[in-house]
Design an enzyme around this catalytic site. Structure first.
Site, PDB file in Angstrom:
ATOM      1  N   HIS A   3       0.893  -1.142  -0.110  1.00 25.31           N
ATOM      2  CA  HIS A   3      -0.145  -0.044   0.009  1.00 25.31           C
ATOM      3  C   HIS A   3       0.799   1.208   0.148  1.00 25.31           C
ATOM      4  O   HIS A   3       0.777   2.074  -0.813  1.00 25.31           O
ATOM      5  CB  HIS A   3      -0.908  -0.109   1.097  1.00 25.31           C
ATOM      6  CG  HIS A   3      -1.722   1.297   1.554  1.00 25.31           C
ATOM      7  ND1 HIS A   3      -3.063   1.389   1.178  1.00 25.31           N
ATOM      8  CD2 HIS A   3      -1.315   2.510   1.788  1.00 25.31           C
ATOM      9  CE1 HIS A   3      -3.533   2.550   1.453  1.00 25.31           C
ATOM     10  NE2 HIS A   3      -2.376   3.041   1.979  1.00 25.31           N
ATOM     11  N   GLU A   4       1.796   1.443   0.993  1.00 31.65           N
ATOM     12  CA  GLU A   4       2.766   2.433   0.954  1.00 31.65           C
ATOM     13  C   GLU A   4       3.574   2.700   0.015  1.00 31.65           C
ATOM     14  O   GLU A   4       4.150   3.708  -0.529  1.00 31.65           O
ATOM     15  CB  GLU A   4       3.686   2.619   2.360  1.00 31.65           C
ATOM     16  CG  GLU A   4       2.896   2.475   3.687  1.00 31.65           C
ATOM     17  CD  GLU A   4       1.638   3.506   3.692  1.00 31.65           C
ATOM     18  OE1 GLU A   4       1.976   4.818   3.003  1.00 31.65           O
ATOM     19  OE2 GLU A   4       0.749   3.222   4.405  1.00 31.65           O
ATOM     20  N   HIS A  43       1.836   4.851  -2.793  1.00 39.12           N
ATOM     21  CA  HIS A  43       2.067   6.431  -2.252  1.00 39.12           C
ATOM     22  C   HIS A  43       3.561   6.654  -2.469  1.00 39.12           C
ATOM     23  O   HIS A  43       3.889   7.831  -3.151  1.00 39.12           O
ATOM     24  CB  HIS A  43       1.914   6.455  -0.908  1.00 39.12           C
ATOM     25  CG  HIS A  43       0.135   6.356  -0.232  1.00 39.12           C
ATOM     26  ND1 HIS A  43      -0.778   7.035  -1.039  1.00 39.12           N
ATOM     27  CD2 HIS A  43      -0.290   5.822   0.628  1.00 39.12           C
ATOM     28  CE1 HIS A  43      -1.805   6.749  -0.369  1.00 39.12           C
ATOM     29  NE2 HIS A  43      -1.572   5.846   0.548  1.00 39.12           N
TER      30      HIS A  43
END
Length: 433
Positions: A24-25, A28
Site C-alpha cells: 500500500h505504502e 504512495h
C-alpha cells in the site's frame, strides 16, 4: 502439534499483513517520487523503529507494531493566509490546524520549496493518494484470481448428496418426517444420491445457483429433469412442491428469513470448483458489492458487537472482525483437517478480502484517510475551474489542514471502534468451524 500449527497460521497472517501494508505504502511512495515530491520516511508499522536504512533522501524502515504504515511527505498542507507556518493559537480547534501545518513543514530543507505535496496539481495529488488503496485492490484481484482459477473454491454443485423423504418447512427445526408430511418431489421422481442434474425443465443446469433458482420458480409445475447416473442419462419427472425455504439475496447467498417457493427435496453436494476468467470476474464483482454493503451496514452492527463483547450475545458470522480476529481465524485454518492446498486457498482468500477491505475503507472521503485527501484535491480542482469559467481570481490551494478537527473526531471514532472489535475478538471471537 495443533498449537504449533495454530501459531504458524498467525505468523503467516502477520507476514501477509506486513506485505499488504508495505505494498500500500509503496503505491504512495512511487507516485510521490514520480511527481518530484520529497518523501523523508517510508515506514511499515508504528512505534519504535526496529530497522531502518536511508537511501537517497528517504529513510526506509520497519517499526515494532505491525498495525499500519505510512510515508511522510513534506508540505502536505499549504501555509496559512499570512504565509506563516509556526503561529500558534490558544483555540484548541485552531491549534489542531496549526500543529498539522507545522508538522508538514518541520523537515523542510533549502530547495524543497518546489518539492512540497501541496504545490502539485490536484490531479497529481489525487494519483498519489489513490495509488495506495489501488495497490491493495490490485493485490486483492491477483489473490482472488489465484484461488478462483488455480485452487478452486468450495461450492454447492448439481450433484445430489441426499434426498429428503418428505416435505418439511426449513423454518422447522427438525429433520424427521411425520405421517402427515407429504413425500418430497425428488423422492417421488426417483432421484437418487450421486445423481448429477444435467437439465431442469429443458434448461441446462451448469451450476447450483441456476438450478436452485429454476426450482424455486417452478412451484406447482410438473417438469422433466435429466440426470446423469453412473454415466447414463435418465429423464425423470417431478411435480415441484411449494414450501417455506431460506431466503436468497440477488447474489445467490442465503440470508436470514424464509420465503414460499418451489421445493424439490434434495441437498446438493459440495465440491471444489475452478472458475474460468469470466466467472471469476463475476464472482469478484459480486464480492465487491457485498463488501460495499457490509461497509455501509457497519454502524448498524455496533449494538450486536457490543453485546457480544460485553454481554451474553452471540458473535454473528458476519460480525466485524479486526486484525486479532483475522489472526485467530488463520490459526484455525492451519489446524483444520483438510488438504494443505485448501488451507493455502483459505488463507489467500482471507488475505485478499483484507486487501479489498483496505481499499474500500481508505477510499472513504474522510480525513485522515486517503479518500479525505482525494476529496480535498478534487474540491480544489472544482473551485479553481469554476473561478476560471467565471473569470474570478484563482482561489489558490484548498487548505486541507482546516479539516483537521474533523479528522481528529473521525480518528477518535475509528479508535473506539477498533478497541470494541479487539475486545470482541478476544472474548468472543468469530470461529470458522
Amino acid at each position: 502439534m495443533t498449537t504449533l500449527m495454530f501459531i504458524l497460521g498467525i505468523v503467516v497472517f502477520a507476514v501477509g499483513l506486513l506485505v499488504s501494508i508495505a505494498w500500500h505504502e509503496l503505491g504512495h511512495l512511487s507516485t510521490a517520487k514520480l511527481f518530484g515530491i520529497r518523501v523523508p520516511q517510508y515506514m511499515v508499522g508504528f512505534g519504535p523503529t526496529v530497522w531502518s536504512r536511508t537511501k537517497g533522501d528517504t529513510e526506509y524502515g520497519v517499526k515494532a507494531v505491525p498495525l499500519g504504515g505510512y510515508i511522510r511527505m513534506i508540505g502536505m498542507f499549504p501555509p496559512d493566509g499570512s504565509g506563516r507556518v509556526t503561529a500558534r493559537s490558544t483555540s484548541p480547534w485552531r491549534g489542531m490546524i496549526e500543529d498539522a501545518r507545522t508538522a508538514a513543514y518541520e523537515e523542510l530543507k533549502p530547495g524543497d520549496e518546489t518539492r512540497m505535496f501541496y504545490t502539485r496539481k490536484p490531479w497529481k495529488r489525487v494519483i498519489v493518494m489513490f495509488a495506495g488503496p489501488f495497490m491493495n485492490l490490485v493485490l486483492a484481484v491477483a489473490l482472488f484470481l489465484t484461488v478462483l482459477m488455480g485452487f478452486g473454491i468450495q461450492q454447492q454443485t448439481t450433484t445430489v448428496a441426499s434426498v429428503s423423504p418428505c416435505v418439511i418447512a426449513q423454518s422447522q427445526n427438525r429433520d424427521t418426517c411425520r405421517k402427515s408430511d407429504p413425500a418430497s418431489p425428488a423422492a417421488d421422481a426417483g432421484i437418487r444420491r450421486r445423481d448429477r442434474i444435467v437439465s431442469f425443465d429443458g434448461r441446462p443446469t451448469g451450476d447450483w445457483n441456476t438450478l436452485s433458482d429454476l426450482i424455486r420458480d417452478s412451484a406447482g409445475k410438473t417438469v422433466p429433469i435429466v440426470v446423469d447416473r453412473d454415466g447414463r442419462r435418465l429423464t425423470l419427472h417431478a411435480t415441484i412442491a411449494t414450501n417455506l425455504v431460506t431466503r436468497k439475496d440477488s447474489s445467490g447467498n442465503y440470508v436470514k428469513g424464509y420465503v414460499k417457493a418451489g421445493f424439490l427435496g434434495f441437498s446438493a453436494a459440495t465440491g471444489v470448483t475452478r472458475l474460468d476468467l469470466g466467472d471469476s470476474v463475476t464472482w469478484m464483482t459480486e464480492r465487491v458489492g457485498d463488501a460495499v454493503d457490509s461497509l455501509a451496514a457497519l454502524p448498524g452492527k455496533i449494538p450486536a458487537l457490543w453485546d457480544a463483547a460485553f454481554g451474553d450475545g452471540p458473535r454473528e458470522p458476519d460480525s466485524p472482525m479486526g486484525i486479532v480476529g483475522a489472526a485467530r481465524v488463520t490459526g484455525e485454518i492451519a489446524t483444520l483437517d483438510i488438504p494443505a492446498s485448501q488451507q493455502v486457498a483459505m488463507f489467500v482468500m482471507l488475505l485478499a478480502g483484507f486487501n479489498l477491505s483496505l481499499f474500500l475503507f481508505n477510499m472513504l472521503p474522510l480525513l485522515p484517510l486517503d479518500g479525505g485527501h482525494i476529496a480535498g484535491a478534487l474540491w480544489e480542482s472544482l473551485r479553481r475551474g469554476v473561478a476560471r469559467v467565471l473569470r474570478r481570481p484563482d482561489p489558490g490551494p484548498f487548505d486541507v489542514a482546516k479539516l483537521m478537527p474533523v479528522a481528529y473526531v473521525v480518528a477518535g471514532i475509528f479508535v473506539c471502534f477498533t478497541l470494541l472489535v479487539l475486545v470482541a475478538d478476544v472474548v468472543n471471537p468469530v470461529k470458522i468451524s
